[in-house]
Design an enzyme around this catalytic site. Structure first.
Site, PDB file in Angstrom:
ATOM      1  CG  ASP A  36       9.256  -2.297  -6.719  1.00  0.00           C
ATOM      2  OD1 ASP A  36       8.907  -1.113  -6.895  1.00  0.00           O
ATOM      3  OD2 ASP A  36       8.923  -2.935  -5.701  1.00  0.00           O
ATOM      4  CG  ASP A  54       4.369   1.750 -13.582  1.00  0.00           C
ATOM      5  OD1 ASP A  54       3.391   1.225 -13.005  1.00  0.00           O
ATOM      6  OD2 ASP A  54       4.458   2.976 -13.777  1.00  0.00           O
ATOM      7  CB  VAL A  55       1.817  -3.306 -11.732  1.00  0.00           C
ATOM      8  CG1 VAL A  55       2.868  -4.233 -11.170  1.00  0.00           C
ATOM      9  CG2 VAL A  55       1.339  -2.293 -10.702  1.00  0.00           C
ATOM     10  CE1 TYR A 146      -4.364  -1.208   0.018  1.00  0.00           C
ATOM     11  CE2 TYR A 146      -5.670  -1.946   1.894  1.00  0.00           C
ATOM     12  CZ  TYR A 146      -4.547  -2.071   1.077  1.00  0.00           C
ATOM     13  OH  TYR A 146      -3.617  -3.079   1.331  1.00  0.00           O
TER      14      TYR A 146
HETATM   15  P1  NAP Z   1       5.509  -1.963   0.400  1.00  0.00           P
HETATM   16  O1  NAP Z   1       6.537  -2.324   1.401  1.00  0.00           O
HETATM   17  O2  NAP Z   1       5.200  -0.532   0.155  1.00  0.00           O
HETATM   18  O3  NAP Z   1       5.881  -2.684  -0.989  1.00  0.00           O
HETATM   19  C1  NAP Z   1       5.131  -2.467  -2.144  1.00  0.00           C
HETATM   20  C2  NAP Z   1       6.078  -2.291  -3.310  1.00  0.00           C
HETATM   21  O4  NAP Z   1       5.295  -2.047  -4.499  1.00  0.00           O
HETATM   22  C3  NAP Z   1       7.001  -1.065  -3.133  1.00  0.00           C
HETATM   23  O5  NAP Z   1       8.334  -1.383  -3.496  1.00  0.00           O
HETATM   24  C4  NAP Z   1       6.371  -0.065  -4.097  1.00  0.00           C
HETATM   25  O6  NAP Z   1       7.289   0.901  -4.578  1.00  0.00           O
HETATM   26  C5  NAP Z   1       5.915  -0.986  -5.197  1.00  0.00           C
HETATM   27  N1  NAP Z   1       5.030  -0.313  -6.140  1.00  0.00           N
HETATM   28  C6  NAP Z   1       4.200   0.760  -5.939  1.00  0.00           C
HETATM   29  N2  NAP Z   1       3.616   1.117  -7.081  1.00  0.00           N
HETATM   30  C7  NAP Z   1       4.080   0.282  -8.040  1.00  0.00           C
HETATM   31  C8  NAP Z   1       3.859   0.154  -9.430  1.00  0.00           C
HETATM   32  N3  NAP Z   1       3.052   1.015 -10.096  1.00  0.00           N
HETATM   33  N4  NAP Z   1       4.481  -0.833 -10.110  1.00  0.00           N
HETATM   34  C9  NAP Z   1       5.319  -1.681  -9.474  1.00  0.00           C
HETATM   35  N5  NAP Z   1       5.598  -1.607  -8.147  1.00  0.00           N
HETATM   36  C10 NAP Z   1       4.978  -0.635  -7.450  1.00  0.00           C
HETATM   37  O7  NAP Z   1       4.113  -2.648   0.768  1.00  0.00           O
HETATM   38  P2  NAP Z   1       3.730  -4.057   1.422  1.00  0.00           P
HETATM   39  O8  NAP Z   1       3.169  -3.783   2.749  1.00  0.00           O
HETATM   40  O9  NAP Z   1       4.808  -5.049   1.271  1.00  0.00           O
HETATM   41  O10 NAP Z   1       2.484  -4.424   0.489  1.00  0.00           O
HETATM   42  C11 NAP Z   1       2.553  -5.405  -0.540  1.00  0.00           C
HETATM   43  C12 NAP Z   1       1.122  -5.780  -0.918  1.00  0.00           C
HETATM   44  O11 NAP Z   1       0.461  -6.300   0.239  1.00  0.00           O
HETATM   45  C13 NAP Z   1       0.281  -4.599  -1.387  1.00  0.00           C
HETATM   46  O12 NAP Z   1      -0.562  -5.012  -2.438  1.00  0.00           O
HETATM   47  C14 NAP Z   1      -0.541  -4.245  -0.150  1.00  0.00           C
HETATM   48  O13 NAP Z   1      -1.750  -3.602  -0.469  1.00  0.00           O
HETATM   49  C15 NAP Z   1      -0.764  -5.616   0.421  1.00  0.00           C
HETATM   50  N6  NAP Z   1      -1.114  -5.626   1.850  1.00  0.00           N
HETATM   51  C16 NAP Z   1      -0.229  -5.124   2.776  1.00  0.00           C
HETATM   52  C17 NAP Z   1      -0.596  -5.155   4.120  1.00  0.00           C
HETATM   53  C18 NAP Z   1       0.303  -4.633   5.208  1.00  0.00           C
HETATM   54  O14 NAP Z   1      -0.153  -4.536   6.357  1.00  0.00           O
HETATM   55  N7  NAP Z   1       1.560  -4.310   4.934  1.00  0.00           N
HETATM   56  C19 NAP Z   1      -1.843  -5.683   4.497  1.00  0.00           C
HETATM   57  C20 NAP Z   1      -2.696  -6.167   3.525  1.00  0.00           C
HETATM   58  C21 NAP Z   1      -2.318  -6.146   2.200  1.00  0.00           C
HETATM   59  P3  NAP Z   1       7.325   2.336  -3.801  1.00  0.00           P
HETATM   60  O15 NAP Z   1       7.851   2.043  -2.437  1.00  0.00           O
HETATM   61  O16 NAP Z   1       8.256   3.148  -4.656  1.00  0.00           O
HETATM   62  O17 NAP Z   1       5.906   2.849  -3.799  1.00  0.00           O
END
Ligand code: NAP
Length: 239
Positions: A36, A54-55, A146
């Site tokens: 992360d 960082d991706v 998005y």
């Molecule tokens: P989350 O809790 O915000 O976790 C995402 C993680 O990715 C966070 O720790 C974030 O760090 C990190 N991140 C952001 N930018 C990054 C980078 N450049 N390099 C590496 N890590 C980075 O979100 P989540 O809900 O678990 O989402 C995970 C995935 O599922 C995402 O791709 C999201 O689009 C997808 N998704 C989520 C949902 C939903 O309802 N939650 C629905 C559909 C799809 P920071 O916190 O510092 O930004």
């Protein structure tokens, strides 16, 4: 122990879905590299190796994979999970926000797949799971960038699946509906209520419910599965 002897890299592992995938995969016997840009909100309960990745950075990707190969000589599974969300509609979307979304949610997946495929082709085996969204297939108003990236992740996954189908490298996408994570907790409550109300099961999903889908696709139980979309959404897309 459905992932015994597997070496796994998870991105965006400090939070939400990525954290849950990391914990589950480690319990299932995998050697997990949790990566992360941030430190995990709470420590991992299992034995997990933490990497800064960082991706959006080509250099971070190649050094992360080099560390894994130096330690274990292989990479069996990549979970391309890191992501951000933004809500601007098309006419309000600034170039900077558009580019940021593309960089993290789309270029991040491209770089990760490219790095992993280079290793997995040599191994003759590997599973890549890309986290897309229900918004990769269906639309809501707003959140233009998005939708763009999550749709791209869906078709990029299918392209890679076909390209490497005879080489033992499988690529699938997972499409969560509304999941209760820090990402959605930061959204406006009325927006969240609306999506949950539109979900046939009338509730938010849990990160572990996505992690179990990733587990199937990562494991050898899915050896004949590539190019598929695993929708985990409480029935949303069935409407
Ligand atoms: P989350 O809790 O915000 O976790 C995402 C993680 O990715 C966070 O720790 C974030 O760090 C990190 N991140 C952001 N930018 C990054 C980078 N450049 N390099 C590496 N890590 C980075 O979100 P989540 O809900 O678990 O989402 C995970 C995935 O599922 C995402 O791709 C999201 O689009 C997808 N998704 C989520 C949902 C939903 O309802 N939650 C629905 C559909 C799809 P920071 O916190 O510092 O930004």
């Amino acid at each position: 122990m459905r992932l015994q002897n597997k070496v796994v890299l998870v991105t965006g592992a400090a939070s939400g879905i990525g954290y849950s995938v990391t914990e589950l995969f480690a319990k299932e016997g995998a050697t997990v590299f949790a990566s992360d840009i941030a430190a995990p909100a709470s420590p991992y309960s299992e034995d997990v190796e933490v990497l800064k990745l960082d991706v959006t950075s080509e250099e971070d990707w190649s050094s992360a994979v080099a560390v894994i190969i130096a330690k274990h000589g292989r990479l069996d599974v990549l979970i391309n999970n890191a992501g951000i969300i933004a809500y601007e509609r098309l006419d309000e979307l600034e170039m900077k926000e558009w580019m940021q979304m593309i960089a993290v949610d789309q270029t991040g997946v491209f770089l990760g797949m490219r790095e992993a495929v280079r290793v997995m082709r040599k191994q003759g085996a590997g599973s890549i799971v890309n986290i897309s969204s229900i918004w990769g297939s269906a639309a809501v108003a707003g959140a233009h960038a998005y939708h763009a990236v999550k749709g791209a992740v869906r078709t990029m996954s299918k392209n890679a699946a076909l390209t490497y189908a005879t080489e033992g490298v499988r690529v699938n996408s997972v499409h969560p509906g509304f999941i209760d994570t820090p990402l959605t907790q930061a959204q406006a409550p009325d927006l969240n209520d609306l999506v949950i109300e539109s979900t046939p099961m009338k509730r938010a999903g849990k990160p572990i419910e996505i992690a179990y889908g990733c587990l199937y696709l990562a494991s050898d139980e899915s050896l004949y599965v590539t190019g598929t979309e695993l929708v985990i959404d409480g029935g949303y897309l069935a409407q």
